[in-house]
Each structure stands twice: as structure tokens, then as C-alpha cells.
Design a protein around this motif. Structure first.
Motif, PDB file in Angstrom:
ATOM      1  N   PHE A  43      -3.658  -4.422   3.721  1.00  0.00           N
ATOM      2  CA  PHE A  43      -3.670  -3.717   2.448  1.00  0.00           C
ATOM      3  C   PHE A  43      -5.134  -3.422   2.093  1.00  0.00           C
ATOM      4  O   PHE A  43      -5.803  -4.247   1.471  1.00  0.00           O
ATOM      5  CB  PHE A  43      -3.005  -4.551   1.357  1.00  0.00           C
ATOM      6  N   PRO A  44      -5.660  -2.263   2.498  1.00  0.00           N
ATOM      7  CA  PRO A  44      -7.081  -1.962   2.243  1.00  0.00           C
ATOM      8  C   PRO A  44      -7.311  -1.514   0.800  1.00  0.00           C
ATOM      9  O   PRO A  44      -6.395  -1.039   0.115  1.00  0.00           O
ATOM     10  CB  PRO A  44      -7.363  -0.826   3.231  1.00  0.00           C
ATOM     11  N   ASP A  45      -8.558  -1.683   0.373  1.00  0.00           N
ATOM     12  CA  ASP A  45      -9.009  -1.178  -0.938  1.00  0.00           C
ATOM     13  C   ASP A  45      -8.163  -1.744  -2.081  1.00  0.00           C
ATOM     14  O   ASP A  45      -7.708  -1.003  -2.967  1.00  0.00           O
ATOM     15  CB  ASP A  45      -8.962   0.366  -0.970  1.00  0.00           C
ATOM     16  N   ILE A  46      -7.958  -3.058  -2.056  1.00  0.00           N
ATOM     17  CA  ILE A  46      -7.181  -3.708  -3.110  1.00  0.00           C
ATOM     18  C   ILE A  46      -8.140  -4.346  -4.108  1.00  0.00           C
ATOM     19  O   ILE A  46      -9.054  -5.075  -3.736  1.00  0.00           O
ATOM     20  CB  ILE A  46      -6.231  -4.762  -2.522  1.00  0.00           C
ATOM     21  N   ASP A  47      -7.913  -4.091  -5.395  1.00  0.00           N
ATOM     22  CA  ASP A  47      -8.709  -4.673  -6.458  1.00  0.00           C
ATOM     23  C   ASP A  47      -7.886  -5.792  -7.108  1.00  0.00           C
ATOM     24  O   ASP A  47      -6.944  -5.517  -7.868  1.00  0.00           O
ATOM     25  CB  ASP A  47      -9.082  -3.607  -7.493  1.00  0.00           C
ATOM     26  N   GLU A  48      -8.203  -7.041  -6.772  1.00  0.00           N
ATOM     27  CA  GLU A  48      -7.428  -8.169  -7.283  1.00  0.00           C
ATOM     28  C   GLU A  48      -7.585  -8.355  -8.789  1.00  0.00           C
ATOM     29  O   GLU A  48      -6.788  -9.061  -9.407  1.00  0.00           O
ATOM     30  CB  GLU A  48      -7.833  -9.455  -6.555  1.00  0.00           C
ATOM     31  N   ARG A  49      -8.582  -7.724  -9.402  1.00  0.00           N
ATOM     32  CA  ARG A  49      -8.746  -7.854 -10.849  1.00  0.00           C
ATOM     33  C   ARG A  49      -7.642  -7.123 -11.608  1.00  0.00           C
ATOM     34  O   ARG A  49      -7.468  -7.343 -12.811  1.00  0.00           O
ATOM     35  CB  ARG A  49     -10.118  -7.310 -11.260  1.00  0.00           C
ATOM     36  N   ARG A  50      -6.891  -6.292 -10.909  1.00  0.00           N
ATOM     37  CA  ARG A  50      -5.790  -5.570 -11.566  1.00  0.00           C
ATOM     38  C   ARG A  50      -4.492  -6.376 -11.574  1.00  0.00           C
ATOM     39  O   ARG A  50      -3.517  -5.954 -12.181  1.00  0.00           O
ATOM     40  CB  ARG A  50      -5.545  -4.243 -10.858  1.00  0.00           C
ATOM     41  N   PHE A  51      -4.501  -7.502 -10.888  1.00  0.00           N
ATOM     42  CA  PHE A  51      -3.274  -8.273 -10.797  1.00  0.00           C
ATOM     43  C   PHE A  51      -2.866  -8.781 -12.181  1.00  0.00           C
ATOM     44  O   PHE A  51      -3.688  -9.296 -12.935  1.00  0.00           O
ATOM     45  CB  PHE A  51      -3.451  -9.454  -9.840  1.00  0.00           C
ATOM     46  N   ARG A  52      -1.584  -8.659 -12.468  1.00  0.00           N
ATOM     47  CA  ARG A  52      -1.035  -9.105 -13.742  1.00  0.00           C
ATOM     48  C   ARG A  52      -0.001 -10.208 -13.580  1.00  0.00           C
ATOM     49  O   ARG A  52       0.126 -11.078 -14.407  1.00  0.00           O
ATOM     50  CB  ARG A  52      -0.405  -7.917 -14.493  1.00  0.00           C
ATOM     51  N   GLY A  53       0.757 -10.146 -12.530  1.00  0.00           N
ATOM     52  CA  GLY A  53       1.792 -11.156 -12.309  1.00  0.00           C
ATOM     53  C   GLY A  53       3.078 -10.811 -13.036  1.00  0.00           C
ATOM     54  O   GLY A  53       3.060 -10.434 -14.208  1.00  0.00           O
ATOM     55  N   GLY A  54       4.202 -10.947 -12.301  1.00  0.00           N
ATOM     56  CA  GLY A  54       5.490 -10.639 -12.914  1.00  0.00           C
ATOM     57  C   GLY A  54       6.612 -11.505 -12.392  1.00  0.00           C
ATOM     58  O   GLY A  54       7.767 -11.097 -12.420  1.00  0.00           O
ATOM     59  N   THR A 103       9.560 -10.150 -10.116  1.00  0.00           N
ATOM     60  CA  THR A 103       9.663  -8.711 -10.325  1.00  0.00           C
ATOM     61  C   THR A 103       8.491  -8.017  -9.654  1.00  0.00           C
ATOM     62  O   THR A 103       7.333  -8.422  -9.830  1.00  0.00           O
ATOM     63  CB  THR A 103       9.677  -8.381 -11.821  1.00  0.00           C
ATOM     64  N   VAL A 104       8.790  -6.968  -8.883  1.00  0.00           N
ATOM     65  CA  VAL A 104       7.739  -6.243  -8.182  1.00  0.00           C
ATOM     66  C   VAL A 104       6.894  -5.489  -9.205  1.00  0.00           C
ATOM     67  O   VAL A 104       7.405  -4.724 -10.025  1.00  0.00           O
ATOM     68  CB  VAL A 104       8.342  -5.274  -7.154  1.00  0.00           C
ATOM     69  N   VAL A 105       5.574  -5.741  -9.152  1.00  0.00           N
ATOM     70  CA  VAL A 105       4.629  -5.093 -10.057  1.00  0.00           C
ATOM     71  C   VAL A 105       3.776  -4.144  -9.228  1.00  0.00           C
ATOM     72  O   VAL A 105       3.182  -4.540  -8.214  1.00  0.00           O
ATOM     73  CB  VAL A 105       3.744  -6.135 -10.780  1.00  0.00           C
ATOM     74  N   ASP A 106       3.677  -2.879  -9.658  1.00  0.00           N
ATOM     75  CA  ASP A 106       2.949  -1.881  -8.880  1.00  0.00           C
ATOM     76  C   ASP A 106       1.480  -2.226  -8.741  1.00  0.00           C
ATOM     77  O   ASP A 106       0.870  -1.975  -7.694  1.00  0.00           O
ATOM     78  CB  ASP A 106       3.108  -0.507  -9.528  1.00  0.00           C
ATOM     79  N   SER A 107       0.894  -2.831  -9.778  1.00  0.00           N
ATOM     80  CA  SER A 107      -0.533  -3.143  -9.724  1.00  0.00           C
ATOM     81  C   SER A 107      -0.827  -4.355  -8.850  1.00  0.00           C
ATOM     82  O   SER A 107      -1.956  -4.530  -8.405  1.00  0.00           O
ATOM     83  CB  SER A 107      -1.076  -3.385 -11.138  1.00  0.00           C
ATOM     84  N   ASP A 108       0.159  -5.203  -8.590  1.00  0.00           N
ATOM     85  CA  ASP A 108      -0.031  -6.393  -7.752  1.00  0.00           C
ATOM     86  C   ASP A 108       0.298  -6.028  -6.303  1.00  0.00           C
ATOM     87  O   ASP A 108       1.340  -6.399  -5.762  1.00  0.00           O
ATOM     88  CB  ASP A 108       0.850  -7.543  -8.231  1.00  0.00           C
ATOM     89  N   GLU A 132      -1.230  -0.131   7.827  1.00  0.00           N
ATOM     90  CA  GLU A 132      -1.972  -0.228   6.577  1.00  0.00           C
ATOM     91  C   GLU A 132      -1.180   0.449   5.470  1.00  0.00           C
ATOM     92  O   GLU A 132      -0.601   1.523   5.676  1.00  0.00           O
ATOM     93  CB  GLU A 132      -3.346   0.427   6.710  1.00  0.00           C
ATOM     94  N   SER A 133      -1.170  -0.197   4.308  1.00  0.00           N
ATOM     95  CA  SER A 133      -0.449   0.345   3.165  1.00  0.00           C
ATOM     96  C   SER A 133      -1.342   0.272   1.938  1.00  0.00           C
ATOM     97  O   SER A 133      -1.909  -0.792   1.641  1.00  0.00           O
ATOM     98  CB  SER A 133       0.856  -0.427   2.929  1.00  0.00           C
ATOM     99  N   GLY A 134      -1.457   1.396   1.223  1.00  0.00           N
ATOM    100  CA  GLY A 134      -2.239   1.416  -0.001  1.00  0.00           C
ATOM    101  C   GLY A 134      -1.494   0.842  -1.181  1.00  0.00           C
ATOM    102  O   GLY A 134      -2.106   0.531  -2.218  1.00  0.00           O
ATOM    103  N   GLY A 135      -0.175   0.686  -1.066  1.00  0.00           N
ATOM    104  CA  GLY A 135       0.637   0.121  -2.134  1.00  0.00           C
ATOM    105  C   GLY A 135       1.502  -1.014  -1.626  1.00  0.00           C
ATOM    106  O   GLY A 135       1.292  -1.537  -0.515  1.00  0.00           O
ATOM    107  N   ASN A 136       2.468  -1.375  -2.414  1.00  0.00           N
ATOM    108  CA  ASN A 136       3.318  -2.512  -2.074  1.00  0.00           C
ATOM    109  C   ASN A 136       4.180  -2.242  -0.855  1.00  0.00           C
ATOM    110  O   ASN A 136       4.602  -1.104  -0.597  1.00  0.00           O
ATOM    111  CB  ASN A 136       4.240  -2.850  -3.260  1.00  0.00           C
ATOM    112  N   VAL A 137       4.450  -3.313  -0.130  1.00  0.00           N
ATOM    113  CA  VAL A 137       5.443  -3.313   0.944  1.00  0.00           C
ATOM    114  C   VAL A 137       6.549  -4.256   0.493  1.00  0.00           C
ATOM    115  O   VAL A 137       6.363  -5.479   0.443  1.00  0.00           O
ATOM    116  CB  VAL A 137       4.848  -3.762   2.287  1.00  0.00           C
ATOM    117  N   GLU A 138       7.698  -3.692   0.156  1.00  0.00           N
ATOM    118  CA  GLU A 138       8.830  -4.491  -0.328  1.00  0.00           C
ATOM    119  C   GLU A 138       9.895  -4.556   0.758  1.00  0.00           C
ATOM    120  O   GLU A 138      10.302  -3.518   1.301  1.00  0.00           O
ATOM    121  CB  GLU A 138       9.414  -3.897  -1.604  1.00  0.00           C
ATOM    122  N   VAL A 139      10.348  -5.779   1.049  1.00  0.00           N
ATOM    123  CA  VAL A 139      11.313  -6.005   2.121  1.00  0.00           C
ATOM    124  C   VAL A 139      12.626  -6.480   1.501  1.00  0.00           C
ATOM    125  O   VAL A 139      12.719  -7.591   0.984  1.00  0.00           O
ATOM    126  CB  VAL A 139      10.791  -7.049   3.137  1.00  0.00           C
TER     127      VAL A 139
END
Length: 287
Positions: A199-210, A213-218, A174-181
């Protein structure tokens, strides 16, 4: 004959000239049909072949052979013969169209083997005294094998690094943030076990899209650069259409076909398939 210097001289005599026109035996027999070589033939076409002798039989009263439409023969040196009628080339303008070759689709290549010879995640020495826990920002630059359930804050698998889930046990990361490979991430269990990346406790309303580019909120799984992701799962139906239109609040979903491999507890995503309704055009502006 002797020359003034006393040596013997042998005179040279040129060979007799060939006749300028050579006709087929049919022409010589009075049939009026010229040879396949035309008015003039190459000097190499002087030799008389057995086929010439057959056609020449018309001079000895064998009119039937000549009158039966026998094809003239182009004479060649060496005793061979070839029909004078030209053979149609298969690639000529009147040739039938060739069928395109049927190319069989190539089979999917086998995935490369998973290297599970790295250090164990549960080994505290590999982390400098303590395995990472919730809230930890983990960066892997070497080879690591996940052998126990774990929860972290985020994960970066750098170029040259790898994280491989142990295939002989069921595991959850489980990861609270991004997993970048950027290196390798492999979840390839055997038939008796299950691997889960959550990925627990994720709020999809924060997604912005980039884009790429890796976005911390996504928060999610990102595979970038030369990263390699391997996910092996049991065979199952990937998607299927609904048997009827769905309405908000429906609690029962009827499918057009029975899916394979779906189990109680699986998560389903329902997506629209109808054409989007075009936005109304604004009224024209009048001046």
C-alpha cells in the motif's frame, strides 16, 4: 383319588420350609463368629461350598485354622465363595485423588488447497478489453490468478470470488486504497519466489478507526464476513526483545537473541513493552 367328574386329582404338597436362621460353620462350631450374611440369609445361600468345609474343620479339633484369623465366607449357591470383607471402592471418599488426564494440544490443521485454476489477470478479455490499472476500483466475483505485477486504486474480492497469486513467480500487487476480502485472497509462493501486497503513499495520520467497519481513510487489508486470507512465508522469528532500552535517535539496535530468517531490506516495527504511566489524578474539589 377321583373327583365327582371322574377325572384323577393329584394332591399338591408344599416343599418343606427353610430354617429362619443360617449361620456360618464357625458359629455352629462354637467359635462365636456369625456368618457374613448376618442373622438371616437368602434362600439361595443354602448350598455348602468347599470353603465352608475348610472352616468347619474347627469342629474336628482343627482349632489352629479357626484361631488364625481366617476370614468368614459368605456362602452362595453354585459352589462359589467370596471374602466377607468389603473391598474399598476406588471412587470412595478415602480413595487417592485421580490424576487428571493429560490432553495433548491438537496439531494445527493443514490449510485448504489453493484453487489456481481461475482466469489470468493479464488476460484482457476477462476484464472486458483491458486489465485494470492505477486508479481502478476493482471488484472480483469470479476466480482470478495474478500472473503479473499490477497497481490498482482499490480492490474488493466479493463473496464467492478469489484472487490467487501464481506460486511459480515473484509478484507484487500495489493498491492505493483498501483491499477488502469477503471471498479468498491467497499469497502462497514456492520456496524460490516472493509475493508482496503493498500500500504505497499511505498517510497514517489520517487513520480514524472504525472497529470492524471498513473506513476509506484507514487504507489497508480488511478481511470481513466469511473472508479467507492465506499468507505463506518463509520461517522466521516473529519478534524478539531488545537487549537494552532504546532512545530517540538511536541508529543501532541490539537484540537479546539472534533472529532467524531476517534479511537486509526487511522492515522492523519497534513497540514499547514498559507499563504505561498512569495519568495523575485531579485534586479533590473542596466546597
Amino acid at each position: 383319588m377321583l373327583n365327582p367328574h371322574g377325572s384323577r386329582v393329584i394332591p399338591f404338597r408344599p416343599p418343606p420350609m427353610l430354617p429362619p436362621t443360617i449361620r456360618s460353620p464357625c458359629a455352629r462350631s462354637g467359635g462365636g463368629h456369625r456368618g457374613a450374611l448376618g442373622e438371616r440369609a437368602a434362600p439361595a445361600a443354602v448350598g455348602r461350598t468347599a470353603a465352608d468345609a475348610d472352616l468347619a474343620g474347627g469342629r474336628n479339633g482343627d482349632r489352629g485354622r479357626r484361631g488364625s484369623g481366617a476370614a468368614p465366607v459368605a456362602r452362595r449357591s453354585g459352589g462359589g465363595s467370596r471374602p466377607a470383607t468389603a473391598r474399598r471402592r476406588r471412587d470412595g471418599p478415602s480413595a487417592p485423588p485421580r490424576r487428571p488426564r493429560r490432553v495433548r494440544p491438537a496439531a494445527d490443521p493443514a490449510p485448504p488447497p489453493v484453487d489456481d485454476n481461475g482466469r489470468k489477470w493479464s488476460d484482457a478479455k476477462g476484464w472486458g478489453g483491458k486489465p485494470p490499472g492505477p486508479g481502478s476500483a476493482v471488484r472480483i466475483t469470479d476466480k482470478v490468478v495474478l500472473d503479473t505485477d499490477a497497481r490498482i486504486g482499490s480492490l474488493l474480492i466479493d463473496t464467492g470470488g478469489s484472487l490467487v497469486f501464481a506460486k511459480d513467480r515473484s509478484l507484487t500487487l500495489e493498491s492505493g486504497g483498501n483491499v477488502e476480502v469477503r471471498g479468498t485472497l491467497a499469497l502462497a509462493p514456492d520456496q524460490a519466489h516472493t509475493h508482496t501486497l503493498r500500500f504505497p503513499d499511505i498517510d497514517e495520520r489520517r487513520f480514524r478507526g472504525g472497529g470492524t467497519t471498513v473506513v476509506d481513510s484507514d487504507t489497508g487489508l480488511w478481511v470481513t464476513g466469511q473472508g479467507y486470507l492465506r499468507l505463506d512465508g518463509a520461517p522466521r522469528t516473529a519478534w524478539v526483545r531488545a537487549a537494552a532500552d532504546l532512545k530517540a535517535g538511536d541508529t543501532t539496535l541490539r537484540l537479546a537473541a539472534a533472529p532467524d530468517g531476517w534479511q537486509p531490506g526487511d522492515e522492523l516495527a519497534v513497540t514499547p513493552t514498559a507499563r504505561p504511566t498512569p495519568s495523575p489524578s485531579p485534586p479533590p474539589t473542596t466546597w
